[in-house]
Design a protein around this motif. Structure first.
Motif, PDB file in Angstrom:
ATOM      1  N   THR A 208       0.838  -1.196   0.000  1.00 32.64           N
ATOM      2  CA  THR A 208       0.000   0.000   0.000  1.00 32.64           C
ATOM      3  C   THR A 208       0.878   1.252   0.000  1.00 32.64           C
ATOM      4  O   THR A 208       2.057   1.201   0.347  1.00 32.64           O
ATOM      5  N   PRO A 209       0.304   2.415  -0.372  1.00 30.73           N
ATOM      6  CA  PRO A 209       1.071   3.664  -0.265  1.00 30.73           C
ATOM      7  C   PRO A 209       1.517   3.950   1.157  1.00 30.73           C
ATOM      8  O   PRO A 209       2.538   4.603   1.376  1.00 30.73           O
ATOM      9  N   PHE A 210       0.754   3.466   2.150  1.00 32.81           N
ATOM     10  CA  PHE A 210       1.138   3.639   3.547  1.00 32.81           C
ATOM     11  C   PHE A 210       2.479   2.979   3.827  1.00 32.81           C
ATOM     12  O   PHE A 210       3.340   3.549   4.515  1.00 32.81           O
ATOM     13  N   MET A 211       2.696   1.786   3.290  1.00 29.43           N
ATOM     14  CA  MET A 211       3.955   1.085   3.488  1.00 29.43           C
ATOM     15  C   MET A 211       5.095   1.808   2.785  1.00 29.43           C
ATOM     16  O   MET A 211       6.209   1.911   3.312  1.00 29.43           O
ATOM     17  N   GLN A 212       4.844   2.303   1.596  1.00 31.71           N
ATOM     18  CA  GLN A 212       5.872   3.036   0.884  1.00 31.71           C
ATOM     19  C   GLN A 212       6.261   4.309   1.641  1.00 31.71           C
ATOM     20  O   GLN A 212       7.434   4.693   1.679  1.00 31.71           O
ATOM     21  N   GLN A 213       5.277   4.947   2.257  1.00 24.03           N
ATOM     22  CA  GLN A 213       5.549   6.146   3.044  1.00 24.03           C
ATOM     23  C   GLN A 213       6.415   5.815   4.249  1.00 24.03           C
ATOM     24  O   GLN A 213       7.391   6.525   4.542  1.00 24.03           O
ATOM     25  N   GLN A 214       6.091   4.725   4.953  1.00 27.76           N
ATOM     26  CA  GLN A 214       6.884   4.330   6.111  1.00 27.76           C
ATOM     27  C   GLN A 214       8.304   3.965   5.710  1.00 27.76           C
ATOM     28  O   GLN A 214       9.261   4.270   6.431  1.00 27.76           O
ATOM     29  N   LYS A 215       8.450   3.298   4.569  1.00 27.34           N
ATOM     30  CA  LYS A 215       9.787   2.933   4.108  1.00 27.34           C
ATOM     31  C   LYS A 215      10.603   4.170   3.772  1.00 27.34           C
ATOM     32  O   LYS A 215      11.820   4.223   4.038  1.00 27.34           O
ATOM     33  N   MET A 216       9.962   5.177   3.219  1.00 29.13           N
ATOM     34  CA  MET A 216      10.661   6.416   2.901  1.00 29.13           C
ATOM     35  C   MET A 216      11.095   7.127   4.172  1.00 29.13           C
ATOM     36  O   MET A 216      12.236   7.626   4.271  1.00 29.13           O
ATOM     37  N   LEU A 217      10.199   7.172   5.168  1.00 30.70           N
ATOM     38  CA  LEU A 217      10.538   7.836   6.426  1.00 30.70           C
ATOM     39  C   LEU A 217      11.677   7.132   7.148  1.00 30.70           C
ATOM     40  O   LEU A 217      12.434   7.776   7.886  1.00 30.70           O
ATOM     41  N   MET A 218      11.807   5.835   6.940  1.00 33.06           N
ATOM     42  CA  MET A 218      12.865   5.072   7.601  1.00 33.06           C
ATOM     43  C   MET A 218      14.242   5.596   7.217  1.00 33.06           C
ATOM     44  O   MET A 218      15.179   5.550   8.017  1.00 33.06           O
ATOM     45  N   TYR A 219      14.382   6.092   5.990  1.00 28.94           N
ATOM     46  CA  TYR A 219      15.673   6.601   5.528  1.00 28.94           C
ATOM     47  C   TYR A 219      15.758   8.126   5.598  1.00 28.94           C
ATOM     48  O   TYR A 219      16.852   8.679   5.752  1.00 28.94           O
ATOM     49  N   VAL A 220      14.607   8.801   5.505  1.00 30.40           N
ATOM     50  CA  VAL A 220      14.629  10.259   5.459  1.00 30.40           C
ATOM     51  C   VAL A 220      14.904  10.856   6.833  1.00 30.40           C
ATOM     52  O   VAL A 220      15.744  11.758   6.990  1.00 30.40           O
ATOM     53  N   PHE A 221      14.216  10.366   7.869  1.00 27.14           N
ATOM     54  CA  PHE A 221      14.360  10.955   9.194  1.00 27.14           C
ATOM     55  C   PHE A 221      15.780  10.880   9.748  1.00 27.14           C
ATOM     56  O   PHE A 221      16.297  11.873  10.273  1.00 27.14           O
ATOM     57  N   PRO A 222      16.460   9.723   9.687  1.00 23.88           N
ATOM     58  CA  PRO A 222      17.841   9.707  10.195  1.00 23.88           C
ATOM     59  C   PRO A 222      18.753  10.687   9.478  1.00 23.88           C
ATOM     60  O   PRO A 222      19.621  11.311  10.115  1.00 23.88           O
ATOM     61  N   VAL A 223      18.565  10.825   8.169  1.00 26.07           N
ATOM     62  CA  VAL A 223      19.392  11.779   7.420  1.00 26.07           C
ATOM     63  C   VAL A 223      19.082  13.207   7.863  1.00 26.07           C
ATOM     64  O   VAL A 223      19.991  14.044   8.028  1.00 26.07           O
ATOM     65  N   MET A 224      17.812  13.489   8.096  1.00 29.74           N
ATOM     66  CA  MET A 224      17.431  14.829   8.557  1.00 29.74           C
ATOM     67  C   MET A 224      18.042  15.132   9.916  1.00 29.74           C
ATOM     68  O   MET A 224      18.562  16.239  10.152  1.00 29.74           O
ATOM     69  N   PHE A 225      17.994  14.155  10.829  1.00 30.82           N
ATOM     70  CA  PHE A 225      18.576  14.369  12.149  1.00 30.82           C
ATOM     71  C   PHE A 225      20.086  14.591  12.062  1.00 30.82           C
ATOM     72  O   PHE A 225      20.647  15.398  12.798  1.00 30.82           O
ATOM     73  N   ALA A 226      20.741  13.858  11.167  1.00 32.54           N
ATOM     74  CA  ALA A 226      22.193  14.009  11.032  1.00 32.54           C
ATOM     75  C   ALA A 226      22.560  15.363  10.448  1.00 32.54           C
ATOM     76  O   ALA A 226      23.531  15.994  10.878  1.00 32.54           O
ATOM     77  N   VAL A 227      21.767  15.837   9.479  1.00 34.64           N
ATOM     78  CA  VAL A 227      22.079  17.108   8.827  1.00 34.64           C
ATOM     79  C   VAL A 227      21.791  18.292   9.755  1.00 34.64           C
ATOM     80  O   VAL A 227      22.629  19.192   9.939  1.00 34.64           O
ATOM     81  N   PHE A 228      20.600  18.285  10.367  1.00 34.97           N
ATOM     82  CA  PHE A 228      20.227  19.414  11.225  1.00 34.97           C
ATOM     83  C   PHE A 228      20.833  19.305  12.615  1.00 34.97           C
ATOM     84  O   PHE A 228      20.856  20.291  13.357  1.00 34.97           O
ATOM     85  N   GLY A 229      21.293  18.113  12.990  1.00 35.25           N
ATOM     86  CA  GLY A 229      21.836  17.938  14.329  1.00 35.25           C
ATOM     87  C   GLY A 229      23.092  18.744  14.586  1.00 35.25           C
ATOM     88  O   GLY A 229      23.371  19.117  15.733  1.00 35.25           O
ATOM     89  N   ILE A 230      23.835  19.035  13.544  1.00 36.60           N
ATOM     90  CA  ILE A 230      25.066  19.808  13.744  1.00 36.60           C
ATOM     91  C   ILE A 230      24.761  21.248  14.134  1.00 36.60           C
ATOM     92  O   ILE A 230      25.635  21.964  14.630  1.00 36.60           O
ATOM     93  N   ASN A 231      23.527  21.700  13.922  1.00 42.92           N
ATOM     94  CA  ASN A 231      23.132  23.060  14.302  1.00 42.92           C
ATOM     95  C   ASN A 231      22.328  23.087  15.598  1.00 42.92           C
ATOM     96  O   ASN A 231      21.849  24.158  15.999  1.00 42.92           O
ATOM     97  N   PHE A 232      22.147  21.937  16.252  1.00 42.29           N
ATOM     98  CA  PHE A 232      21.409  21.877  17.504  1.00 42.29           C
ATOM     99  C   PHE A 232      22.360  22.073  18.679  1.00 42.29           C
ATOM    100  O   PHE A 232      23.467  21.510  18.695  1.00 42.29           O
ATOM    101  N   PRO A 233      21.964  22.843  19.691  1.00 39.11           N
ATOM    102  CA  PRO A 233      22.752  22.905  20.929  1.00 39.11           C
ATOM    103  C   PRO A 233      22.786  21.535  21.617  1.00 39.11           C
ATOM    104  O   PRO A 233      21.938  20.670  21.362  1.00 39.11           O
ATOM    105  N   VAL A 234      23.740  21.346  22.492  1.00 41.41           N
ATOM    106  CA  VAL A 234      23.885  20.061  23.186  1.00 41.41           C
ATOM    107  C   VAL A 234      22.619  19.739  23.983  1.00 41.41           C
ATOM    108  O   VAL A 234      22.184  18.589  24.041  1.00 41.41           O
TER     109      VAL A 234
END
Length: 430
Positions: A208-234
């Motif tokens: 289903t499209p729901f599964m495809q969405q979850q699979k996309m989030l599985m890879y997108v969110f960690p990359v987002m955290f890694a990219v924006f994390g360098i600008n986050f305070p401790v």
């Protein structure tokens, strides 16, 4: 920045007040200027927020279960419009609207946390720039600037220069090592949480499209955290790492105790439940009764793992009831195969009906019986229609017939040949 903070003071003020209250408690234990006091205050803020979001999480689980009940309908739509992707998407959206389900419900906890995350970011940024915000006064501001977590100040970032880090009383190496480790842990925990959801708690029989969405989030969110994390305070990294660990533990609990039907997690859960019920010969908890009741109510619509569970109980003499309980020992029980067919086990064996012989088999048996009757007398039985009672008188000898009673003619009649007028043989050509 001040303008933005003032516009969102309705959320930054409560967040800063909660942090200060927790700091006053932990400060008495670890000291008011220590990283433990301020770090644990942020962790406690996360736990408090997540506890408040439990009702939203329960709503998310119910919405996810509603999505799972629609899997058969989704599969039909996919098969019907497999060559028309646009029509398939339109029918999917129509189904969601009719049933009141939302495939984006899995993002609700993240969206609900966003205001708190935004407020904490501005509170810590105010500490880094030396500005008071919310209920944090000048004294608390100086105390927070002195707090270090493993040598890194709460307000320091990975991208900060050496001069700014030195003003906070730390070295650039300590800050970057600590922030890099926290960013890796934050991204890894997010990836593992999403991956276990996709690999263990999703019905893979329906795409289903729901599964495809979850699979996309599985890879997108960690990359987002890694990219924006360098600008986050401790301090923000502490907040986000804590909430990711909480989410991971919460997800593991749900997968283990309330898995999605048709998933690998359900197969493991039903295997554990079968061993537990077989050992105690009953369902002990309310949760077990709810699961068994739902399986029994499905009937022929059970999936492979549910049929295996019911059949395993049947083999040891246990039967699942409609109210979720399990009883012992019925005379007959129905076993459901994987293809949906049912067979009956237990009870008295059924009488086997004799197989019907073909015409050639009956004729060959008749010929063999006739040959045997010519050679020797066969004992009479009550099942032969042509047999006569033993006390009956022998038939009178017809005129002109030289055969005696009980010889060839009579034997042929007893051998099972067809009585009545027969077709005369065609005269042979001379």
């Amino acid at each position: 920045m001040d303008t933005i903070a003032s516009l969102f003071s309705f959320i930054t003020t409560p967040v800063s007040w909660v942090i200060v209250q927790f700091h006053s408690v932990y400060g008495k234990i670890f000291g008011p200027d220590t990283g433990w006091a301020w770090g644990l205050s942020i962790v406690s803020l996360v736990i408090l927020i997540r506890i408040c979001l439990i009702p939203l999480f329960v709503k998310q689980i119910k919405s996810t279960r509603a999505m799972q009940t629609l899997q058969p309908e989704m599969k039909k739509i996919q098969e019907r419009y497999k060559n028309d992707k646009q029509r398939q998407s339109e029918e999917m959206m129509k189904l969601y609207k009719e049933t009141g389900t939302n495939p984006l419900s899995s993002c609700l906890p993240i969206l609900a946390q966003s205001p708190f995350f935004f407020a904490l970011y501005h509170v810590l940024n105010g500490i880094a720039t030396g500005k008071t915000i919310g209920v944090i006064n000048q004294g608390l501001l100086e105390s927070a600037q002195k707090a270090h977590i493993f040598g890194a100040p709460l307000a320091a970032k990975f991208t900060d220069g050496a001069d700014k880090v030195a003003q906070l009383g730390a070295t650039l190496t300590d800050v970057r090592v600590v922030t890099a480790i926290m960013i890796v842990l934050m991204s890894s925990s997010q990836f593992y949480t999403q991956r276990q959801l996709m690999t263990k708690n999703v019905d893979t029989t329906v795409k289903t499209p729901f599964m495809q969405q979850q699979k996309m989030l599985m890879y997108v969110f960690p990359v987002m955290f890694a990219v924006f994390g360098i600008n986050f305070p401790v301090g923000v990294l502490v907040y986000w790492l804590t909430t990711n660990v909480w989410t991971m533990g919460q997800q593991m609990y749900v997968i283990r105790n309330n898995p999605t039907p048709g998933s690998k997690a359900q197969a493991a859960y039903l295997e554990r439940l079968q061993k537990h019920v077989t050992h105690h010969e009953k369902t002990r908890s309310r949760g077990e009764k709810v699961i068994v009741k739902a399986i029994v109510a499905k009937g022929r619509d059970r999936n492979e793992f549910e049929r295996k569970f019911i059949n395993s109980l049947t083999k040891v003499g246990l039967v699942a009831q409609a109210d979720g309980t399990v009883v012992k020992g019925q005379a007959e029980a129905t076993v459901e195969a994987e293809d949906g067919t049912t067979t009956t086990t237990g009870g008295a064996p059924k009488r086997q009906q004799p197989k019907r012989q073909s015409k050639s088999q009956r004729q060959s048996g008749t010929a063999a019986g006739g040959a045997k009757a010519v050679g020797e007398a066969e004992p009479k039985t009550s099942l032969t229609k042509s047999d006569e009672p033993q006390d009956a008188k022998p038939a009178a000898k017809p005129a002109g017939d030289g055969n005696k009673p009980g010889t060839g003619t009579r034997s042929k009649a007893q051998s099972g040949q067809r009585k009545g007028p027969q077709r005369p043989k065609s005269p042979s050509k001379k």
